[in-house]
Design an enzyme around this catalytic site. Structure first.
Site, PDB file in Angstrom:
ATOM      1  CG  ASP A   1     -14.373   9.899   7.963  1.00  0.00           C
ATOM      2  OD1 ASP A   1     -14.696  10.396   6.864  1.00  0.00           O
ATOM      3  OD2 ASP A   1     -15.178   9.728   8.896  1.00  0.00           O
ATOM      4  CG  ASN A   2     -14.667   9.558   2.613  1.00  0.00           C
ATOM      5  OD1 ASN A   2     -15.371   8.714   3.152  1.00  0.00           O
ATOM      6  ND2 ASN A   2     -15.104  10.771   2.334  1.00  0.00           N
TER       7      ASN A   2
ATOM      8  CG  ASP B   1      -8.854  -5.450   4.438  1.00  0.00           C
ATOM      9  OD1 ASP B   1      -9.847  -5.860   3.807  1.00  0.00           O
ATOM     10  OD2 ASP B   1      -7.956  -4.766   3.925  1.00  0.00           O
TER      11      ASP B   1
ATOM     12  CD  GLN C   1     -15.392  11.761  11.963  1.00  0.00           C
ATOM     13  OE1 GLN C   1     -16.295  11.088  12.427  1.00  0.00           O
ATOM     14  NE2 GLN C   1     -14.888  11.551  10.767  1.00  0.00           N
TER      15      GLN C   1
ATOM     16  CG  ASP D   1      -2.048  -0.949   1.169  1.00  0.00           C
ATOM     17  OD1 ASP D   1      -2.245  -1.531   0.087  1.00  0.00           O
ATOM     18  OD2 ASP D   1      -2.731  -1.137   2.188  1.00  0.00           O
TER      19      ASP D   1
END
Length: 353
Positions: free
Chosen positions: A138-139, A308, A297, A26
């Site tokens: 948070d996307n 995952d 948040q 990643d």
């Protein structure tokens, strides 16, 4: 019970969880909306890289501060499961294909650090696969360049006697739907083995594009699926493709549960997560919703790997024969930990009760 104080189990417990999928490195970066727009990315999505994304991988490294983390959905899940279990090492086995290069070397090292028994098929035609995790708030928008991961071959790896022995040792199997694009025959061989031996085979819908463009492959595997995982967007895409004519997540779960199944000794269980909303699970003819752990948040670093991690936590209890409620509880715990860390990474030890 407490995972951390468990007596180390015997070595016979090694390789009880088997995962097979796309090992990816990643490349995580916090990006801006312009970057997403430039490459036509939705803020929250998982797609395969196309020609138009090629230079995106170079640009993200040049333009933003990137972190490299070992990734790939299935590999993340088995790592989290191993982390939750702690002892013995190598409860989890992982198969996938990498290149003979620097990124491949990193993936091998990271798997070893996580105490996962990874057996990679190594080839030199293609470089190790990567996944750009483009984070905004948070996307996260994931763009996977499979490369080597796409070169997994049943006859070159899975069929080899020493590898198939590891498959036979397992009693829980997990494969993310992403692998349907790579080697359907490998998935079917494992799924049929599980079904014929009354073991537990788990599959994840993984992404809307899997439900839409790989639905034939998905439905070939479905009769062998004992536990089906997915999130709310994948559930909706699946329902649409199957003509379920409902948008109600509980109804979708019920309909997915009642699709044809080979091994009649186990009723299929369907588990759909919904981000911060409760997780839905079929049980018998009921559907239950389990609230997730509260989190501020401001404590969310990024949501990469949350799904995952949920599966990993779930599987960690499943291989220890815990109840499905305990499995969900563990899934919620591990997802809650992962969203406090960058990428699919975690602290040294879990504190799960």
């Amino acid at each position: 019970f407490k995972v951390t104080t468990k007596q180390p189990a015997a070595d016979s417990d090694q390789n009880t969880l088997f995962g097979m999928g796309n090992p990816l490195l990643d490349i995580c970066a916090v990006v801006d909306k312009d970057f997403l727009d430039k490459y036509g990315l939705k803020p929250n999505d998982q797609i395969l890289a196309e020609e138009k994304h090629k230079e995106m991988f170079e640009e993200i490294v040049k333009k933003f501060k990137v972190e490299y983390h070992a990734g790939g959905a299935t590999q993340n899940s088995v790592k989290v499961a191993q982390w939750m279990i702690q002892e013995p090492h190598k409860v989890a086995t992982f198969f996938g294909c990498i290149g003979k290069d620097m990124f491949g070397k990193i993936l091998k090292e990271k798997a070893e650090e996580a105490h996962v028994d990874a057996h990679y098929y190594e080839q030199s035609e293609e470089p190790t696969g990567t996944c750009a995790a483009c984070i905004t708030g948070d996307n996260r928008s994931l763009v996977a360049n499979l490369a080597a991961a796409n070169c997994y071959k049943k006859e070159k790896h899975l069929d080899l006697e020493e590898n198939w022995k590891l498959v036979e040792k397992a009693h829980v199997y997990y494969i993310a739907g992403f692998f349907l694009t790579v080697s359907l025959e490998s998935i079917l061989k494992v799924a049929k083995h599980a079904s014929e031996n009354n073991k537990i085979f788990c599959l994840n819908l993984s992404a809307p594009f899997i439900c839409e463009f790989f639905k034939e492959a998905l439905m070939k595997v479905m009769p062998y699926v004992d536990i089906l995982f997915g999130n709310e967007t994948e559930a909706a895409a699946f329902a649409q493709e199957r003509g379920f004519e409902t948008e109600d997540i509980e109804e979708i779960a019920k309909k997915a549960q009642s699709l044809p199944k080979e091994n009649k000794k186990r009723q299929r269980i369907v588990v759909f997560t919904q981000g911060k909303e409760g997780t839905v699970m079929t049980k018998g003819d009921k559907v239950e919703t389990f609230p997730v752990l509260e989190i501020d948040q401001s404590e969310i670093v990024d949501t990469t790997g949350a799904g995952d991690a949920f599966v990993g936590g779930f599987l960690s209890q499943l291989v220890q024969d815990k109840t499905f409620e305990q499995c969900i509880h563990a899934g919620h715990y591990s997802a809650n930990v992962i969203i406090r860390h960058a990428g699919c990474t975690f602290p040294e030890k879990p504190d799960f009760h």
